[in-house]
Design an enzyme around this catalytic site. Sequence first.
Site, short mmCIF file in Angstrom:
data_model
loop_
_atom_site.label_atom_id
_atom_site.label_comp_id
_atom_site.label_asym_id
_atom_site.label_seq_id
_atom_site.Cartn_x
_atom_site.Cartn_y
_atom_site.Cartn_z
N LYS A 96 34.67 41.94 114.76
CA LYS A 96 34.65 41.34 113.43
C LYS A 96 35.97 41.68 112.75
CE LYS A 96 32.62 41.87 108.85
NZ LYS A 96 31.64 42.60 108.02
N GLY A 157 28.51 44.50 99.17
CA GLY A 157 27.71 45.54 98.56
C GLY A 157 27.15 45.22 97.18
N ALA A 183 27.76 39.70 103.88
CA ALA A 183 28.08 40.40 102.62
C ALA A 183 27.34 39.82 101.43
CB ALA A 183 29.57 40.42 102.33
N GLY A 184 26.85 40.71 100.58
CA GLY A 184 26.25 40.34 99.31
C GLY A 184 24.76 40.09 99.33
N ASN A 205 24.04 45.05 105.50
CA ASN A 205 23.92 46.49 105.64
C ASN A 205 23.32 47.11 104.38
OD1 ASN A 205 26.27 49.24 106.35
ND2 ASN A 205 24.09 49.23 106.16
#
Length: 255
Positions: A96, A157, A183-184, A205
């Site tokens: 990635k 995040g 993401a997000g 994550n």
Amino acid sequence: MFKIGNYEFTSRLILGTGKFKDAAVQTQAIEASGTEALTFAVRRMQLFDKSLPNPLAEVDLNRYFTFPNTAGAKTPEEAVKIAEIARHAGMCDMIKVEIIGHDRTLLPDSLATYETCGRLLEKGFTVCPYISCDVVLAEKLEKLGVHAVMPLGSPIGTGLGINDPLNISYIVESVNIPVIVDAGIGSASDAAFAMELGADAVLLNTAVSGADDPVKMAEAMKYGVQAGRLSYEAGRIPKQYVANPSSPTEGLQFL
């Protein structure tokens, strides 16, 4: 099932491995998620010095695709070096590409990302760049030869969910390589929405590791991704601005 380069996946959820409060919770959450691929920042791993702490020490990596990322890189040179370290350490050659261009928003540097992808493709990597929701960039990266594109749902995040569904849809419609929303994501409904837009997979994550109960949230994400994909494949009804009775009106007899 979907493919990234020569790699085949049944689960459409890719899970990050950072920020868990302890190794036991991390291991249980990974198991509950049903994921087949784990991503991690190479710069945070002790790949060669076995005396130093290993954040994945209690995870049986033989059960998963290890999907290293170049988080922390700010230049193509740094990103290429990180990818080569991961390959030398025996990690999966699927990488990635993440190059941050703005410290406050952590948004990716599009020019540096494009350059890095070209270099890594020449070296034989399976390349998956993290990008803004830019359909022009996605098309150019596909033409360059990358194996997937990873547009952000919202900044890393933040848990804000899918901020730009229209442009994610444009990317899905415009490229013929996997689109992985990254993401997000904050909740299982965010993951489901990303999949309903036609994404091939979701990478997340913080939504799991930062939840009050990471193990339950990991399981929720598994089902959210599955439900969203089924909904996309089923084909939703068109939106309209007047009511439409759910029962047929033809042949009714009124007393």
